[in-house]
Design an enzyme around this catalytic site. Structure first.
Site, mmCIF file in Angstrom:
data_model
loop_
_atom_site.group_PDB
_atom_site.id
_atom_site.type_symbol
_atom_site.label_atom_id
_atom_site.label_comp_id
_atom_site.label_asym_id
_atom_site.label_seq_id
_atom_site.Cartn_x
_atom_site.Cartn_y
_atom_site.Cartn_z
ATOM 1 N N ASP A 149 -7.547 22.549 48.884
ATOM 2 C CA ASP A 149 -8.934 23.261 48.604
ATOM 3 C C ASP A 149 -8.997 24.498 48.012
ATOM 4 O O ASP A 149 -9.479 25.490 47.968
ATOM 5 C CB ASP A 149 -9.432 23.683 50.006
ATOM 6 C CG ASP A 149 -8.392 24.647 50.968
ATOM 7 O OD1 ASP A 149 -7.279 24.684 50.407
ATOM 8 O OD2 ASP A 149 -8.640 25.301 51.876
ATOM 9 N N GLN A 183 -1.377 15.614 61.415
ATOM 10 C CA GLN A 183 -1.571 15.601 59.903
ATOM 11 C C GLN A 183 -0.902 16.363 59.060
ATOM 12 O O GLN A 183 -0.445 16.308 58.076
ATOM 13 C CB GLN A 183 -3.090 15.856 59.677
ATOM 14 C CG GLN A 183 -3.934 14.747 60.224
ATOM 15 C CD GLN A 183 -5.483 15.468 60.322
ATOM 16 O OE1 GLN A 183 -6.239 15.012 59.528
ATOM 17 N NE2 GLN A 183 -5.771 16.023 61.408
ATOM 18 N N ARG A 191 1.033 33.180 59.959
ATOM 19 C CA ARG A 191 -0.118 33.822 59.599
ATOM 20 C C ARG A 191 -0.192 35.299 59.967
ATOM 21 O O ARG A 191 -0.180 35.440 61.045
ATOM 22 C CB ARG A 191 -1.408 33.240 60.217
ATOM 23 C CG ARG A 191 -1.699 31.540 59.692
ATOM 24 C CD ARG A 191 -2.622 30.941 60.114
ATOM 25 N NE ARG A 191 -2.869 29.510 60.068
ATOM 26 C CZ ARG A 191 -2.845 28.694 59.115
ATOM 27 N NH1 ARG A 191 -2.942 29.154 57.895
ATOM 28 N NH2 ARG A 191 -2.956 27.533 59.347
ATOM 29 N N SER A 192 0.014 35.921 59.056
ATOM 30 C CA SER A 192 0.324 37.510 59.467
ATOM 31 C C SER A 192 -0.812 38.501 59.385
ATOM 32 O O SER A 192 -1.618 38.627 58.352
ATOM 33 C CB SER A 192 1.540 37.939 58.333
ATOM 34 O OG SER A 192 1.635 39.463 58.582
ATOM 35 N N GLY A 250 -0.333 27.674 56.722
ATOM 36 C CA GLY A 250 -0.100 26.386 57.212
ATOM 37 C C GLY A 250 1.084 25.620 56.650
ATOM 38 O O GLY A 250 1.128 25.670 55.372
ATOM 39 N N HIS A 281 -2.809 18.490 64.524
ATOM 40 C CA HIS A 281 -1.600 18.929 63.632
ATOM 41 C C HIS A 281 -0.959 17.706 63.483
ATOM 42 O O HIS A 281 0.466 17.998 62.477
ATOM 43 C CB HIS A 281 -0.787 19.872 64.410
ATOM 44 C CG HIS A 281 -1.612 21.191 64.320
ATOM 45 N ND1 HIS A 281 -2.760 21.522 65.463
ATOM 46 C CD2 HIS A 281 -1.345 22.405 63.758
ATOM 47 C CE1 HIS A 281 -3.310 22.703 65.003
ATOM 48 N NE2 HIS A 281 -2.517 23.242 63.932
ATOM 49 N N ASP A 300 -5.016 20.806 52.808
ATOM 50 C CA ASP A 300 -6.449 20.868 52.737
ATOM 51 C C ASP A 300 -6.929 20.526 51.420
ATOM 52 O O ASP A 300 -7.960 19.930 51.056
ATOM 53 C CB ASP A 300 -7.073 22.041 53.112
ATOM 54 C CG ASP A 300 -6.614 22.496 54.739
ATOM 55 O OD1 ASP A 300 -6.270 21.696 55.324
ATOM 56 O OD2 ASP A 300 -6.736 23.797 54.962
ATOM 57 N N MET A 324 -8.386 16.905 59.621
ATOM 58 C CA MET A 324 -8.409 18.369 59.304
ATOM 59 C C MET A 324 -9.003 18.652 57.701
ATOM 60 O O MET A 324 -9.396 17.755 57.117
ATOM 61 C CB MET A 324 -6.884 18.762 59.461
ATOM 62 C CG MET A 324 -6.576 19.272 60.513
ATOM 63 S SD MET A 324 -4.643 20.119 60.640
ATOM 64 C CE MET A 324 -4.577 20.710 62.188
ATOM 65 N N GLY A 325 -8.691 19.809 57.249
ATOM 66 C CA GLY A 325 -9.102 20.022 55.928
ATOM 67 C C GLY A 325 -9.924 21.583 55.793
ATOM 68 O O GLY A 325 -10.558 21.899 54.990
ATOM 69 N N ARG A 326 -9.966 22.148 57.060
ATOM 70 C CA ARG A 326 -10.681 23.464 57.119
ATOM 71 C C ARG A 326 -12.151 23.404 56.649
ATOM 72 O O ARG A 326 -13.011 22.168 57.084
ATOM 73 C CB ARG A 326 -9.848 24.527 56.518
ATOM 74 C CG ARG A 326 -10.138 25.966 57.109
ATOM 75 C CD ARG A 326 -9.275 26.692 56.211
ATOM 76 N NE ARG A 326 -7.931 26.988 56.472
ATOM 77 C CZ ARG A 326 -7.410 27.488 57.627
ATOM 78 N NH1 ARG A 326 -8.065 28.221 58.362
ATOM 79 N NH2 ARG A 326 -6.186 27.529 57.669
ATOM 80 N N THR A 382 -0.973 23.058 50.719
ATOM 81 C CA THR A 382 -1.745 23.136 51.954
ATOM 82 C C THR A 382 -2.086 21.375 51.778
ATOM 83 O O THR A 382 -2.537 20.944 50.910
ATOM 84 C CB THR A 382 -2.953 24.049 51.889
ATOM 85 O OG1 THR A 382 -3.978 23.572 52.778
ATOM 86 C CG2 THR A 382 -3.733 24.167 50.574
ATOM 87 N N ARG A 434 -15.778 6.058 71.026
ATOM 88 C CA ARG A 434 -14.446 6.806 71.286
ATOM 89 C C ARG A 434 -14.137 7.941 70.087
ATOM 90 O O ARG A 434 -14.317 7.606 69.083
ATOM 91 C CB ARG A 434 -13.457 5.940 71.335
ATOM 92 C CG ARG A 434 -13.223 5.010 72.474
ATOM 93 C CD ARG A 434 -13.233 5.524 73.674
ATOM 94 N NE ARG A 434 -13.205 4.770 74.967
ATOM 95 C CZ ARG A 434 -14.224 4.356 75.837
ATOM 96 N NH1 ARG A 434 -15.463 4.758 75.358
ATOM 97 N NH2 ARG A 434 -14.165 3.536 76.763
ATOM 98 N N GLU A 467 -13.105 18.016 60.102
ATOM 99 C CA GLU A 467 -13.173 19.270 61.189
ATOM 100 C C GLU A 467 -13.965 20.195 60.928
ATOM 101 O O GLU A 467 -15.130 20.835 61.450
ATOM 102 C CB GLU A 467 -12.083 19.823 61.243
ATOM 103 C CG GLU A 467 -11.125 20.570 60.422
ATOM 104 C CD GLU A 467 -9.891 21.140 60.724
ATOM 105 O OE1 GLU A 467 -9.394 21.531 61.896
ATOM 106 O OE2 GLU A 467 -9.245 21.965 59.599
ATOM 107 N N GLY A 489 -1.508 28.714 50.799
ATOM 108 C CA GLY A 489 -2.658 28.034 50.544
ATOM 109 C C GLY A 489 -3.472 29.073 50.128
ATOM 110 O O GLY A 489 -3.210 30.420 49.688
ATOM 111 N N ASP A 490 -5.001 28.989 50.163
ATOM 112 C CA ASP A 490 -5.938 29.881 49.857
ATOM 113 C C ASP A 490 -5.724 31.345 50.481
ATOM 114 O O ASP A 490 -5.613 32.332 49.681
ATOM 115 C CB ASP A 490 -7.236 29.483 50.288
ATOM 116 C CG ASP A 490 -8.357 30.042 49.308
ATOM 117 O OD1 ASP A 490 -8.109 30.264 48.114
ATOM 118 O OD2 ASP A 490 -9.450 30.273 49.832
#
Ligand code: F6P
Length: 319
Positions: free
Chosen positions: A129, A251, A71-72, A10, A249, A127, A169-171, A125, A243, A222, A101-102
Site C-alpha cells: 500500500d 500471513q 511500532r514506536s 510490521g 498474522h 499490504d 490482511m492489508g490494512r 509491507t 464458516r 480486513e 511501511g507507510d
C-alpha cells in the site's frame, strides 16, 4: 563511511535477505555497517551494533527479521527523535536504510525534516500500500500463504454444501484480497476500494445455489470491516451454511519466496549505492513498471496508493 540498517512497523518476509545483502554489499564496498535492533525503539535506546558476517549468516531463508521491529509511540515525541539522532551521530553513522511501511516512512519524513539524516527507505509491507511502487517486500510470500490457505479451504468447501469467508490482511488496502480472489477463483471479493454491491451479485448467486451450486468462497479484506455483514448475507440471503476463517498474522510469516529474496537484493543495492554517492538523501527506493527508482520521501508520504485499475474489474467476480 558507515551505514546502518533497521526495520520498522510490521515485519515482512524479505527483510532478512535484505539485511544479509546490506551487510555483505557494504563489506564488498569496504564500508562499515551497523545493525539497529528493535526498530525506532532501538534507535532511541541506542540498540545499535557494528555488523559482522557472523550476525547475518544463515538468515536468508527465514521470514520475519533478525533485527526485530517495533511500532514506536515514543518516536512521536521530538525529545526521543533528538535522542535517536544523537545515537546515530555517536556511532558515526552517515546513512540509514529503513525497511518499513507507510507509517515508518511518515516517521522518517518527520525525522529527516528536523535533523540532518541521510536515509533511503525500502518498501517492506505485506499490504502493498505504498505510493510510487508497484511492489513492496513481503507481498509475494504473503500471497502464497493466502493462496495455500484458500486452496485448502476449497478442499473442505467442495466436500460440503457451504460458503466460506476468508478474511485477509492489508490494512486499508485491498491488494492482498483482490489478487488472492483472482488467483483462487473466489466467487466473491470485498475490498475497501469498491462499494460492496451485494444485491445484483446476491440474486445471481442465490439462483445458482438453487440450480445446484454447492459452495461459495468469499475473500474479504480486513479494511472493509464487513466480515460479519458478508456472513449474514451468505447465510440468510444466499442460503448457504457459512464458516469464517480469519487468517491473521499467519500471513506475515513464512520463508521468503524466490521473488522476495531477489527483490530484497535489488532494493538493497539501489539503497546502498545511493547512500554511498549522496550526502543529503531522504528517499524511498521504488519499483515501477519493471524499473528501480528513487523518489523523495515527501512525494511518497503525501500520496495514497491506488490499486491497478485492471484489478478492480475482478471485484465481485460473478457480477
Ligand atoms: O501492515 C502489516 C499488517 O500486517 C496489516 O496487514 C495489519 O492490519 C497490521 O499489520 C497488523 O498489525 P499488528 O501486527 O501491529 O497487529
Amino acid at each position: 563511511m558507515a551505514l546502518a540498517i533497521m526495520c520498522s512497523g510490521g515485519d515482512a518476509p524479505g527483510m532478512n535477505p535484505a539485511i544479509k545483502k546490506f551487510v555483505d554489499y557494504s563489506y564488498k564496498n569496504a564500508q562499515e555497517s551497523y545493525l539497529v535492533y528493535d526498530g525506532l525503539e532501538g534507535l532511541i535506546d541506542n540498540n545499535i551494533k557494528k555488523a559482522s558476517h557472523h550476525d547475518v549468516a544463515g538468515i536468508m531463508h527465514n521470514g520475519g527479521t533478525i533485527l526485530r521491529s517495533s511500532r514506536s509511540k515514543r518516536f512521536f515525541d521530538v525529545k526521543y527523535r533528538q535522542r535517536a539522532f544523537e545515537n546515530l551521530k555517536a556511532h558515526g553513522i552517515d546513512g540509514l536504510v529503513v525497511l518499513g511501511g507507510d507509517g515508518s516512512f511518515r516517521a522518517m519524513e518527520r525525522f529527516s525534516s528536523e535533523f540532518n539524516i541521510n536515509f533511503v527507505g525500502i518498501p517492506s509491507t505485506i499490504d502493498n500500500d505504498i505510493y510510487g511502487t508497484d511492489y513492496c517486500l513481503g507481498v509475494d510470500t504473503a500471497l502464497n500463504v493466502i493462496r495455500d490457505s484458500l486452496d485448502k479451504i476449497r478442499d473442505t468447501a467442495a466436500s460440503f454444501k457451504r460458503a466460506f469467508i476468508v478474511e485477509v490482511m492489508g490494512r486499508d488496502c485491498g491488494f492482498l484480497a483482490i489478487v488472492s480472489a483472482m488467483i483462487s477463483g473466489a466467487e466473491v471479493c470485498v475490498i475497501p476500494e469498491v462499494e460492496f454491491e451485494h444485491e445484483k451479485l446476491g440474486k445471481r448467486l442465490a439462483k445458482e445455489v438453487k440450480d445446484g451450486r454447492k459452495y461459495i468462497i468469499a475473500v474479504v479484506a480486513e479494511g472493509t470491516k464487513k466480515t460479519t455483514q458478508v456472513y449474514n448475507w451468505l447465510q440468510d440471503e444466499i442460503g448457504l451454511e457459512t464458516r469464517v476463517s480469519i487468517l491473521g498474522h499467519i500471513q506475515r510469516g513464512g520463508n521468503p519466496t524466490v521473488y522476495d529474496r531477489l527483490m530484497a537484493f535489488d532494493f538493497t543495492i539501489i539503497a546502498v549505492d545511493y547512500l554511498l554517492t549522496h550526502s543529503d538523501s531522504n528517499k524511498v527506493a521504488v519499483y515501477q513498471k519493471g524499473e528501480f527508482k528513487l523518489l523523495d520521501i515527501q512525494e511518497v508520504v503525501s500520496h495514497k496508493y491506488e490499486l491497478p485499475k485492471h484489478y478492480l474489474r475482478a471485484v465481485n467476480l460473478l457480477d
